[in-house]
Design an enzyme around this catalytic site. Structure first.
Site, PDB file in Angstrom:
ATOM      1  N   LYS A  12     -56.759 -10.135 -20.337  1.00 18.04           N
ATOM      2  CA  LYS A  12     -55.468  -9.850 -19.671  1.00 18.04           C
ATOM      3  C   LYS A  12     -55.568 -10.186 -18.193  1.00 18.04           C
ATOM      4  CE  LYS A  12     -56.892  -6.136 -17.192  1.00 18.04           C
ATOM      5  NZ  LYS A  12     -57.112  -6.174 -15.796  1.00 18.04           N
ATOM      6  N   PRO A  97     -65.387 -13.639 -19.251  1.00 17.94           N
ATOM      7  CA  PRO A  97     -66.414 -13.221 -18.291  1.00 17.94           C
ATOM      8  C   PRO A  97     -66.393 -11.705 -18.093  1.00 17.94           C
ATOM      9  CG  PRO A  97     -65.027 -14.963 -17.369  1.00 17.94           C
ATOM     10  CD  PRO A  97     -64.399 -14.554 -18.663  1.00 17.94           C
ATOM     11  N   LEU A 102     -60.632  -8.955 -16.132  1.00 16.96           N
ATOM     12  CA  LEU A 102     -59.896  -9.549 -17.252  1.00 16.96           C
ATOM     13  C   LEU A 102     -59.882  -8.618 -18.468  1.00 16.96           C
ATOM     14  CD1 LEU A 102     -61.293 -13.193 -16.934  1.00 16.96           C
ATOM     15  CD2 LEU A 102     -59.047 -12.365 -16.191  1.00 16.96           C
ATOM     16  N   ASP A 139     -57.965   0.510 -19.764  1.00 18.29           N
ATOM     17  CA  ASP A 139     -57.137  -0.619 -20.199  1.00 18.29           C
ATOM     18  C   ASP A 139     -57.053  -0.753 -21.717  1.00 18.29           C
ATOM     19  OD1 ASP A 139     -56.825  -1.165 -17.548  1.00 18.29           O
ATOM     20  OD2 ASP A 139     -58.175  -2.887 -17.508  1.00 18.29           O
TER      21      ASP A 139
END
Ligand SMILES: C[C@@](CO)(OP(=O)(O)O)[C@H](O)COP(=O)(O)OP(=O)(O)OC[C@H]1O[C@@H](n2ccc(N)nc2=O)[C@H](O)[C@@H]1O
Ligand SMILES: Nc1ncnc2c1ncn2[C@@H]1O[C@H](COP(=O)(O)OP(=O)(O)O)[C@@H](O)[C@H]1O
Length: 258
Positions: A12, A97, A102, A139
């Site tokens: 994301k 990564p 992300l 998240d």
């Protein structure tokens, strides 16, 4: 026979990330999360005769600190789960990564929960999976709902679908390990500010593309200044029309209409 128990676990980006308040040691966010369609890990469950919970893959941490293992521990008391994972190993192919803003670890935990729910026939709702996932990472709820775009508030536990066109997102991840906890700490000490209710309402109602036309990199992400102060090398990667995701270190741009 082809293994059908295989799923993509997407990355994301945070189109914008603003801080709304403090909650004990954490911070409440107002953010737009968008899935990155061209960047994903792959998780599969493969029959195995090891007879012990096993997670295999190119992840950079010990198995017991892996978010998937943490998620497994939260559901292993459900009927059939332990038995299933004694007979199936979990394989992870990491492409996202790590320490990158992300959400790779959170995404993996969510994909694992979705798959375990399906293949162990747990019949848990998205809301139930989200509550379990929130115990693994802030998240995880976003990824549990599998929305392409969503408004995320609270400490990540409030996820509301946002309808907009699918975005073509390009990411760039400098090899700088940004420590999320340290960034929030310095934000609280030196850079603290809160978004107003009116500004939050406005941003949450706008399309991602329009938000990024209006805001620059610092305006879009309240954590960027804090990240820069701890990792000044990040500044070398700043470019016009590129934005900063989460607590970094990734930058991203939107290619739609370009
Ligand atoms: C800020 C975001 C936005 O997506 O950044 P990225 O991780 O993607 O960079 C996330 O919500 C991050 O979530 P996550 O990475 O799960 O954070 P955690 O490991 O739970 O938190 C690490 C530390 O950061 C601080 N923290 C984290 C989240 C939050 N909303 N407020 C905080 O103050 C806390 O001190 C916590 O101990
Ligand atoms: N499945 C996983 N994938 C990636 N990192 C993981 C995973 N499980 C635990 N971690 C650990 O989580 C931290 C980074 O999490 P990650 O989600 O990649 O970063 P970010 O939240 O910045 O996107 C590292 O300490 C990493 O070792």
């Amino acid at each position: 026979m082809k293994n059908e128990m295989i799923e993509k676990s997407y990355a994301k980006v945070n189109i914008f990330l603003k801080i709304a308040d403090k909650r004990e040691n954490y911070h409440e966010l107002v953010s737009r999360f968008v899935r990155v369609h061209n960047l994903y890990d792959i998780i599969s469950f493969v029959k195995s005769s090891r007879k012990a919970i096993t997670i295999i893959g190119n992840f950079g941490c010990k198995m017991d600190s892996n978010t998937v293992y943490k998620a497994y521990n939260l559901i292993k008391h459900f009927k059939g789960v332990e038995e299933f994972f004694l007979n199936h190993e979990i394989r992870m192919e990491k492409n996202i990564p790590e320490f990158a803003g992300l959400g790779g670890g959170s995404s993996n935990a969510a994909t694992f929960l979705i798959m375990a729910n399906k293949y162990c026939k747990l019949n848990l709702s998205k809301d139930e999976l989200s509550k379990i996932g929130a115990q693994v990472g802030a998240d995880v709820p976003f990824f549990v709902y599998e929305y392409d775009s969503a408004n995320v508030t609270g400490i990540g536990e409030i996820v509301e679908k946002f309808d907009e066109e699918i975005l073509d997102i390009k990411t760039l991840t400098p090899k700088i390990k940004c420590n999320t906890g340290e960034i929030f700490k310095i934000f609280r000490e030196k850079f603290y500010k809160q978004i107003s209710k009116d500004e939050a309402k406005k941003l949450l109602g706008m399309k991602s593309i329009d938000i990024l036309k209006e805001l620059d990199i610092k305006e879009a992400n309240d954590l960027y200044d804090s990240a820069l102060s701890l990792y000044p090398q990040l500044g070398d990667y700043e470019k016009k029309d590129w934005f900063f995701s989460g607590s970094g270190s990734s930058f991203f741009r939107i290619n739609n209409g370009k």
